[in-house]
Design a protein around this motif. Structure first.
Motif, PDB file in Angstrom:
ATOM      1  N   ARG A   1      -2.471   5.583  36.658  1.00 38.48           N
ATOM      2  CA  ARG A   1      -1.472   5.507  35.596  1.00 38.48           C
ATOM      3  C   ARG A   1      -0.256   4.743  36.116  1.00 38.48           C
ATOM      4  O   ARG A   1       0.320   5.089  37.152  1.00 38.48           O
ATOM      5  N   VAL A   2       0.104   3.695  35.397  1.00 36.38           N
ATOM      6  CA  VAL A   2       1.264   2.866  35.731  1.00 36.38           C
ATOM      7  C   VAL A   2       2.346   3.142  34.703  1.00 36.38           C
ATOM      8  O   VAL A   2       2.098   3.051  33.498  1.00 36.38           O
ATOM      9  N   GLU A   3       3.549   3.463  35.170  1.00 36.23           N
ATOM     10  CA  GLU A   3       4.613   3.896  34.267  1.00 36.23           C
ATOM     11  C   GLU A   3       5.878   3.072  34.473  1.00 36.23           C
ATOM     12  O   GLU A   3       6.525   3.157  35.521  1.00 36.23           O
ATOM     13  N   HIS A   4       6.178   2.229  33.509  1.00 33.73           N
ATOM     14  CA  HIS A   4       7.461   1.521  33.394  1.00 33.73           C
ATOM     15  C   HIS A   4       7.842   0.761  34.674  1.00 33.73           C
ATOM     16  O   HIS A   4       8.974   0.862  35.159  1.00 33.73           O
ATOM     17  N   LEU A   5       6.907  -0.021  35.186  1.00 30.70           N
ATOM     18  CA  LEU A   5       7.171  -0.779  36.403  1.00 30.70           C
ATOM     19  C   LEU A   5       8.137  -1.934  36.144  1.00 30.70           C
ATOM     20  O   LEU A   5       7.989  -2.689  35.177  1.00 30.70           O
TER      21      LEU A   5
ATOM     22  N   ASP B   1       8.906  -3.624  32.699  1.00 28.53           N
ATOM     23  CA  ASP B   1       8.573  -2.409  31.956  1.00 28.53           C
ATOM     24  C   ASP B   1       7.073  -2.342  31.647  1.00 28.53           C
ATOM     25  O   ASP B   1       6.653  -2.170  30.509  1.00 28.53           O
ATOM     26  N   VAL B   2       6.257  -2.465  32.691  1.00 31.32           N
ATOM     27  CA  VAL B   2       4.804  -2.469  32.547  1.00 31.32           C
ATOM     28  C   VAL B   2       4.268  -1.048  32.621  1.00 31.32           C
ATOM     29  O   VAL B   2       4.521  -0.331  33.595  1.00 31.32           O
ATOM     30  N   SER B   3       3.517  -0.650  31.609  1.00 29.18           N
ATOM     31  CA  SER B   3       2.886   0.670  31.569  1.00 29.18           C
ATOM     32  C   SER B   3       1.460   0.541  31.046  1.00 29.18           C
ATOM     33  O   SER B   3       1.212  -0.179  30.075  1.00 29.18           O
ATOM     34  N   PHE B   4       0.541   1.230  31.688  1.00 28.52           N
ATOM     35  CA  PHE B   4      -0.839   1.294  31.199  1.00 28.52           C
ATOM     36  C   PHE B   4      -1.573   2.373  31.988  1.00 28.52           C
ATOM     37  O   PHE B   4      -1.087   2.867  33.002  1.00 28.52           O
ATOM     38  N   GLU B   5      -2.761   2.727  31.513  1.00 29.00           N
ATOM     39  CA  GLU B   5      -3.609   3.690  32.196  1.00 29.00           C
ATOM     40  C   GLU B   5      -5.035   3.163  32.210  1.00 29.00           C
ATOM     41  O   GLU B   5      -5.532   2.671  31.189  1.00 29.00           O
TER      42      GLU B   5
ATOM     43  N   PHE C   1      11.203  -1.841  41.716  1.00 24.59           N
ATOM     44  CA  PHE C   1      12.613  -1.496  41.545  1.00 24.59           C
ATOM     45  C   PHE C   1      12.758  -0.255  40.671  1.00 24.59           C
ATOM     46  O   PHE C   1      13.723   0.493  40.798  1.00 24.59           O
ATOM     47  N   ALA C   2      11.778  -0.077  39.779  1.00 24.79           N
ATOM     48  CA  ALA C   2      11.767   1.110  38.922  1.00 24.79           C
ATOM     49  C   ALA C   2      10.332   1.379  38.505  1.00 24.79           C
ATOM     50  O   ALA C   2       9.478   0.498  38.565  1.00 24.79           O
ATOM     51  N   GLY C   3      10.080   2.616  38.081  1.00 27.11           N
ATOM     52  CA  GLY C   3       8.750   2.998  37.648  1.00 27.11           C
ATOM     53  C   GLY C   3       7.924   3.560  38.784  1.00 27.11           C
ATOM     54  O   GLY C   3       8.372   3.641  39.936  1.00 27.11           O
TER      55      GLY C   3
END
Length: 316
Positions: free
Chosen positions: A3-7, A19-23, A54-56
């Motif tokens: 799970r990738v959250e708000h990279l 702001d990359v998010s996916f599962e 930097f974030a996520g």
């Protein structure tokens, strides 16, 4: 699985991931596609724990990849676009070295080497030096090294780069084998026709943002391009053109007394009704083929559609 959250990841003067998010679902093969500079390799390096965002955050099963990288690396395999092999070592020695580096116990290393070599069809090359291998065999050896510890999650960045057609076919078979054994795989490639052979899902990225994510079948259903249908009769019948002309929702591209090519945007229901009508009319249909939308066509259509959307597109 992962799970990738708000990279968010920045290079000086450039935001590579925005702001990359996916599962990613378990036991799937996801094609990671996008233009040059879209952020594909950066995304893989962040997911592998080699770069800190930097974030996520990235979670592999129940592990935070950046908080517990050693534990995460025991469950993942990663092959970068540019990789190196110890050319003076034999294939067996390369695999033994990697097995030890991945923490495979001494008593299990021999089995791990044999299993990895068998997966990649390298058993007859175990005593050959890596420097003597062809490009395709070197690629197989690199994948064998990346998966020798039997990871649950594998990332491959441009694994088919520079391979000839025969080697690409062998690579496709190898990836299917890994997936059948329970591994979840992400493959980045510019060769979309090759990805079509083995991918189950697609993840499109552009300008560091997700354009589309989902099963290939779902992607094809969202593309408005009409399906192309080819029809062939066992014997000529002059009624074919007349019957097709009366069917709503289709565009006849070519027709004679025995063959027809047409397009329809009505989906499966329209195709079903068309075939039923031909059979009920007594036409001797021996072939009714709806051409599968190729990944390359779907990709180009979705990217064109994204040009008209607000920046950020959509994911699904």
């Amino acid at each position: 699985m992962i799970r990738v959250e708000h990279l968010i990841f920045d290079y000086p003067g450039h935001r590579a991931l925005d702001d990359v998010s996916f599962e990613i679902a378990p036991r799937t093969i996801t094609a990671l596609v996008g233009p040059n500079g879209a952020g594909k390799s950066t995304l893989m390096r962040v997911c592998s724990g080699l770069e800190r965002p930097f974030a996520g955050r990235v979670r592999l099963q129940d592990i935070d990849v950046h908080e517990s990288p050693r534990e995460a690396h025991q469950r993942m395999g990663y092959l970068p676009d540019f990789f190196g092999l110890y050319d003076d070592m034999t294939v067996r020695q390369c695999l033994e070295y990697r097995a030890a580096a991945q923490g495979v116990s001494k008593q299990n290393q021999c089995d791990a080497v044999d299993r990895a070599a068998d997966r990649m069809q390298l058993t007859d090359r175990l005593n050959q030096r890596a420097g003597e291998l062809s490009r395709g065999l070197r690629q197989r050896l690199a994948i064998a090294q990346a998966t020798i510890h039997n990871p649950s999650f594998v990332m491959l960045d441009e694994p088919a780069s520079g391979l000839d057609p025969e080697a690409r076919i062998g690579l496709a078979g190898a990836l299917k084998t890994l997936c059948a054994e329970g591994m979840t795989i992400i493959v980045s490639s510019h060769i979309l026709a090759e990805l079509d052979d083995y991918s189950t899902h697609i993840l499109m990225i552009r300008d560091g943002r997700i354009v589309q994510h989902g099963p290939l079948s779902t992607l094809e259903g969202r593309i408005d391009d009409p399906a192309t249908i080819s029809i062939e009769l066992a014997a000529p019948d002059a009624r074919l053109a007349e019957i097709l002309a009366a069917v709503p929702g289709i565009v006849v591209q070519q027709v004679d007394d025995r063959h027809a090519t047409l397009s329809t945007g009505g989906g499966a229901a329209t195709r079903q009704a068309l075939l039923k009508g031909l059979v009920e009319a007594g036409l001797p249909v021996i072939d009714f083929t709806a051409e599968k939308l190729r990944l390359q066509d779907a990709y180009l259509a979705r990217m064109r559609a994204a040009d008209g959307e607000p920046r950020g597109g959509k994911s699904g």
